[in-house]
Design a protein around this motif. Structure first.
Motif, PDB file in Angstrom:
ATOM      1  N   TYR A  49       0.816  -1.223   0.000  1.00 32.53           N
ATOM      2  CA  TYR A  49       0.000   0.000   0.000  1.00 32.53           C
ATOM      3  C   TYR A  49       0.851   1.275   0.000  1.00 32.53           C
ATOM      4  CZ  TYR A  49      -4.233  -2.709   0.596  1.00 32.53           C
ATOM      5  OH  TYR A  49      -5.283  -3.575   0.391  1.00 32.53           O
ATOM      6  N   LYS A  52      -0.260   4.861  -0.908  1.00 34.14           N
ATOM      7  CA  LYS A  52      -1.722   4.909  -0.804  1.00 34.14           C
ATOM      8  C   LYS A  52      -2.195   5.014   0.636  1.00 34.14           C
ATOM      9  CE  LYS A  52      -1.990   1.406  -4.095  1.00 34.14           C
ATOM     10  NZ  LYS A  52      -2.538   0.117  -4.367  1.00 34.14           N
ATOM     11  N   LYS A 100      -7.020  -6.408   4.104  1.00 36.88           N
ATOM     12  CA  LYS A 100      -6.955  -5.738   2.796  1.00 36.88           C
ATOM     13  C   LYS A 100      -8.349  -5.257   2.360  1.00 36.88           C
ATOM     14  CE  LYS A 100      -4.250  -7.012  -0.469  1.00 36.88           C
ATOM     15  NZ  LYS A 100      -3.260  -7.489  -1.407  1.00 36.88           N
ATOM     16  N   ASP A 104      -8.943  -1.523   1.384  1.00 35.40           N
ATOM     17  CA  ASP A 104      -9.387  -1.187   0.017  1.00 35.40           C
ATOM     18  C   ASP A 104     -10.648  -0.344   0.027  1.00 35.40           C
ATOM     19  OD1 ASP A 104      -7.223  -2.542  -1.007  1.00 35.40           O
ATOM     20  OD2 ASP A 104      -8.337  -4.382  -1.448  1.00 35.40           O
TER      21      ASP A 104
END
Length: 108
Positions: A49, A52, A100, A104
């Protein structure tokens, strides 16, 4: 490989609450068995990640102010922050794909 950031009582406000990107915070302790299961997953997520999500850890034994402020009663607890607010939490040792999925949802 990148490592999780070490969040402390001193840097938590700057690093997490004032972050412009989402932040995953792993509240853990060295003596906690389930924390040792989640730790390597959190480390893998740092690389996945990067750019992000900011990812780091808070050792609850050394940083009681932050732990009390966010009501951490059991560990591991993962909190996801966005714009300085807690938007999601995961309590206990959970599989990587579950973490995740939560991340997400905040990155999308």
């Amino acid at each position: 490989m990148s490592k999780p950031i070490e969040f402390t009582d001193d840097n938590f406000s700057d690093e997490v609450e004032n972050s412009s990107e989402p932040v995953l915070v792993d509240f853990w302790a060295e003596w906690c068995g389930p924390c040792r299961m989640v730790g390597p997953i959190v480390e893998e997520l740092v690389g996945e990640y990067e750019g992000k999500v900011k990812i780091g850890k808070v050792n609850v034994d050394h940083n009681s102010e932050v732990s009390v402020k966010y009501g951490i009663r059991s560990i591991p607890t993962l909190l996801i922050f966005k714009d300085g607010e807690v938007v999601d939490q995961i309590i206990g040792a959970v599989p990587k794909n579950q973490i995740k999925k939560h991340l997400d949802a905040q990155v999308a």
